[in-house]
Design an enzyme around this catalytic site. Structure first.
Site, PDB file in Angstrom:
ATOM      1  N   LYS A 180      13.862  -1.041  -7.904  1.00 14.80           N
ATOM      2  CA  LYS A 180      14.305  -0.245  -6.744  1.00 14.80           C
ATOM      3  C   LYS A 180      14.751  -1.194  -5.620  1.00 14.80           C
ATOM      4  O   LYS A 180      15.771  -0.997  -4.984  1.00 14.80           O
ATOM      5  CB  LYS A 180      13.144   0.653  -6.315  1.00 14.80           C
ATOM      6  CG  LYS A 180      13.083   1.040  -4.874  1.00 14.80           C
ATOM      7  CD  LYS A 180      13.928   2.248  -4.588  1.00 14.80           C
ATOM      8  CE  LYS A 180      13.680   2.871  -3.238  1.00 14.80           C
ATOM      9  NZ  LYS A 180      13.740   1.947  -2.123  1.00 14.80           N
ATOM     10  N   GLY A 235       0.818  -1.213   0.000  1.00 14.87           N
ATOM     11  CA  GLY A 235       0.000   0.000   0.000  1.00 14.87           C
ATOM     12  C   GLY A 235       0.842   1.247   0.000  1.00 14.87           C
ATOM     13  O   GLY A 235       2.005   1.218  -0.419  1.00 14.87           O
ATOM     14  N   LEU A 248      11.545   6.617  -5.897  1.00 17.75           N
ATOM     15  CA  LEU A 248      10.271   6.662  -5.175  1.00 17.75           C
ATOM     16  C   LEU A 248      10.202   5.520  -4.171  1.00 17.75           C
ATOM     17  O   LEU A 248      10.586   4.390  -4.461  1.00 17.75           O
ATOM     18  CB  LEU A 248       9.101   6.543  -6.160  1.00 17.75           C
ATOM     19  CG  LEU A 248       8.894   7.701  -7.126  1.00 17.75           C
ATOM     20  CD1 LEU A 248       7.532   7.579  -7.798  1.00 17.75           C
ATOM     21  CD2 LEU A 248       8.988   9.038  -6.435  1.00 17.75           C
ATOM     22  N   SER A 249       9.706   5.865  -2.982  1.00 13.59           N
ATOM     23  CA  SER A 249       9.533   4.869  -1.922  1.00 13.59           C
ATOM     24  C   SER A 249       8.494   5.401  -0.955  1.00 13.59           C
ATOM     25  O   SER A 249       8.444   6.616  -0.701  1.00 13.59           O
ATOM     26  CB  SER A 249      10.860   4.654  -1.186  1.00 13.59           C
ATOM     27  OG  SER A 249      10.630   4.067   0.088  1.00 13.59           O
ATOM     28  N   SER A 250       7.692   4.503  -0.398  1.00  9.21           N
ATOM     29  CA  SER A 250       6.696   4.936   0.594  1.00  9.21           C
ATOM     30  C   SER A 250       7.389   5.580   1.781  1.00  9.21           C
ATOM     31  O   SER A 250       6.835   6.450   2.442  1.00  9.21           O
ATOM     32  CB  SER A 250       5.871   3.746   1.062  1.00  9.21           C
ATOM     33  OG  SER A 250       5.294   3.119  -0.053  1.00  9.21           O
ATOM     34  N   ARG A 251       8.614   5.152   2.065  1.00 12.58           N
ATOM     35  CA  ARG A 251       9.315   5.663   3.253  1.00 12.58           C
ATOM     36  C   ARG A 251       9.877   7.073   3.039  1.00 12.58           C
ATOM     37  O   ARG A 251      10.318   7.691   4.010  1.00 12.58           O
ATOM     38  CB  ARG A 251      10.425   4.698   3.670  1.00 12.58           C
ATOM     39  CG  ARG A 251       9.857   3.402   4.250  1.00 12.58           C
ATOM     40  CD  ARG A 251      10.901   2.492   4.835  1.00 12.58           C
ATOM     41  NE  ARG A 251      10.320   1.425   5.607  1.00 12.58           N
ATOM     42  CZ  ARG A 251      10.268   0.134   5.241  1.00 12.58           C
ATOM     43  NH1 ARG A 251      10.772  -0.243   4.088  1.00 12.58           N
ATOM     44  NH2 ARG A 251       9.715  -0.760   6.034  1.00 12.58           N
ATOM     45  N   HIS A 283       2.244   4.902  -4.671  1.00 17.03           N
ATOM     46  CA  HIS A 283       2.844   6.086  -5.288  1.00 17.03           C
ATOM     47  C   HIS A 283       3.077   5.795  -6.777  1.00 17.03           C
ATOM     48  O   HIS A 283       2.711   4.709  -7.274  1.00 17.03           O
ATOM     49  CB  HIS A 283       4.130   6.501  -4.566  1.00 17.03           C
ATOM     50  CG  HIS A 283       5.116   5.387  -4.396  1.00 17.03           C
ATOM     51  ND1 HIS A 283       5.681   4.715  -5.454  1.00 17.03           N
ATOM     52  CD2 HIS A 283       5.637   4.807  -3.281  1.00 17.03           C
ATOM     53  CE1 HIS A 283       6.510   3.798  -5.014  1.00 17.03           C
ATOM     54  NE2 HIS A 283       6.501   3.819  -3.693  1.00 17.03           N
ATOM     55  N   HIS A 320       4.431   2.390  -7.819  1.00 20.58           N
ATOM     56  CA  HIS A 320       3.445   1.305  -7.887  1.00 20.58           C
ATOM     57  C   HIS A 320       2.572   1.451  -9.140  1.00 20.58           C
ATOM     58  O   HIS A 320       2.249   0.464  -9.800  1.00 20.58           O
ATOM     59  CB  HIS A 320       2.529   1.340  -6.662  1.00 20.58           C
ATOM     60  CG  HIS A 320       3.223   1.128  -5.354  1.00 20.58           C
ATOM     61  ND1 HIS A 320       3.263   2.081  -4.376  1.00 20.58           N
ATOM     62  CD2 HIS A 320       3.912   0.066  -4.875  1.00 20.58           C
ATOM     63  CE1 HIS A 320       3.925   1.627  -3.334  1.00 20.58           C
ATOM     64  NE2 HIS A 320       4.347   0.404  -3.615  1.00 20.58           N
TER      65      HIS A 320
END
Ligand code: PAF
Length: 277
Positions: free
Chosen positions: A148, A31, A183-186, A34, A37
């Site tokens: 990534k 989830g 790009l990364s959720s973190r 971004h 995904h």
């Protein structure tokens, strides 16, 4: 776009599509959707007739003191983002993937042992176990992963090969912000000042690649990049290595098919990235 929560429904939908002659591609995610995904979903759509996005924050890949409790859980916003980008055929959002008494895990060796395997030894056991469970719930023809997390992709390919799983693994190049940050959720965890500093990691990976291509010895090029990153304000460097892309073993000199792999702390955020030479 269906949102399914149960294994039985998800398996039945997958099998029904396949029985009708359609192919299915799974996009596994945790989830916090971004553009990275969304690029995976777009690539999946080009490959298969049906696309399933799984959304599950997998507890077993987080270690003690890691961010499991704080990891963003934004199912509604995720569904909206996927819909706005053209949608998918089903979102699989199970509440829980581990029954009480769960006691069996996949413990990958080989490409899992380097890098993340050294600094986060629990990580690939958690990833391989959940991915195998997802492949069982969703017997898809394809699954797609981002480069990534290149080592994760290598571990999953190795598991598919070693366990003779009947699924084709696809890879999607890393999607970057315009300033180069992968790009990364973190990335959401970065403070404003660290967000400005973060793209330097990509700059240094490119610079190191250039130096190595020009003939600077690998160890010297890696060491000066690490010094510059530390001086700029980055924290602990878990690794900043040149490695063979296939077996992830260290490369002492420039060899065909190698990559720089990095994991480095910036404030309380750990950035990971890789760059093909
Ligand atoms: O890359 C991720 O988001 C996760 O590691 C994955 C593959 C969905 C497994 O939980």
């Amino acid at each position: 776009m269906k949102i399914l929560h149960s294994k039985a429904e998800m398996t039945a939908a997958t099998i029904a599509w396949q029985a009708a002659g359609e192919t299915v591609c799974l996009v596994p995610t945790m989830g916090s959707i971004h553009q990275g995904h969304l690029a995976l979903i777009a690539a999946a759509r080009k490959t298969a007739n049906r696309v399933i996005v799984s959304i599950y924050v997998n507890p077993t890949q987080f270690g003690v003191g890691e961010d499991f409790d704080h990891y963003p859980r934004t199912l509604e916003a995720d569904c909206a983002a996927i819909t706005a980008a053209g949608g998918c055929d089903a979102i699989y959002a199970p509440a829980n993937m581990y029954d009480d008494g769960h006691a069996t895990s996949i413990v990958p060796a080989g490409v899992a042992l380097a890098m993340e395997g050294q600094t986060r030894p629990h990580f690939f056991t958690g990833v391989a176990t959940i991915v195998l469970k997802l492949f069982t719930h969703i017997p898809a023809n394809f699954a797609i992963f981002g480069e990534k997390d290149y080592q994760q992709l290598a571990v999953i390919r190795q598991m598919v090969r070693d366990l003779d799983l009947n699924i084709t693994i696809l890879a999607q190049p890393t999607i970057r912000e315009t300033d180069g940050l992968a790009l990364s959720s973190r990335n959401l965890y970065l403070s404003a000042s660290n967000r400005k500093l973060a793209p330097l990691l990509y700059v240094e990976m490119q610079e190191t690649a250039k130096q190595i291509a020009k003939g600077t010895p690998v160890d010297a090029a890696l060491a000066s990049a690490k010094t510059r990153l530390t001086k700029a304000g980055f924290g602990k460097i878990d690794y900043f290595d040149l490695r063979h892309s296939d077996n992830l073993q260290p490369a002492k000199t420039l060899v065909p098919n190698c990559r720089i792999f990095a994991a480095i702390w910036l404030g309380t955020t750990r950035l990971i990235d890789n760059y093909a030479l």
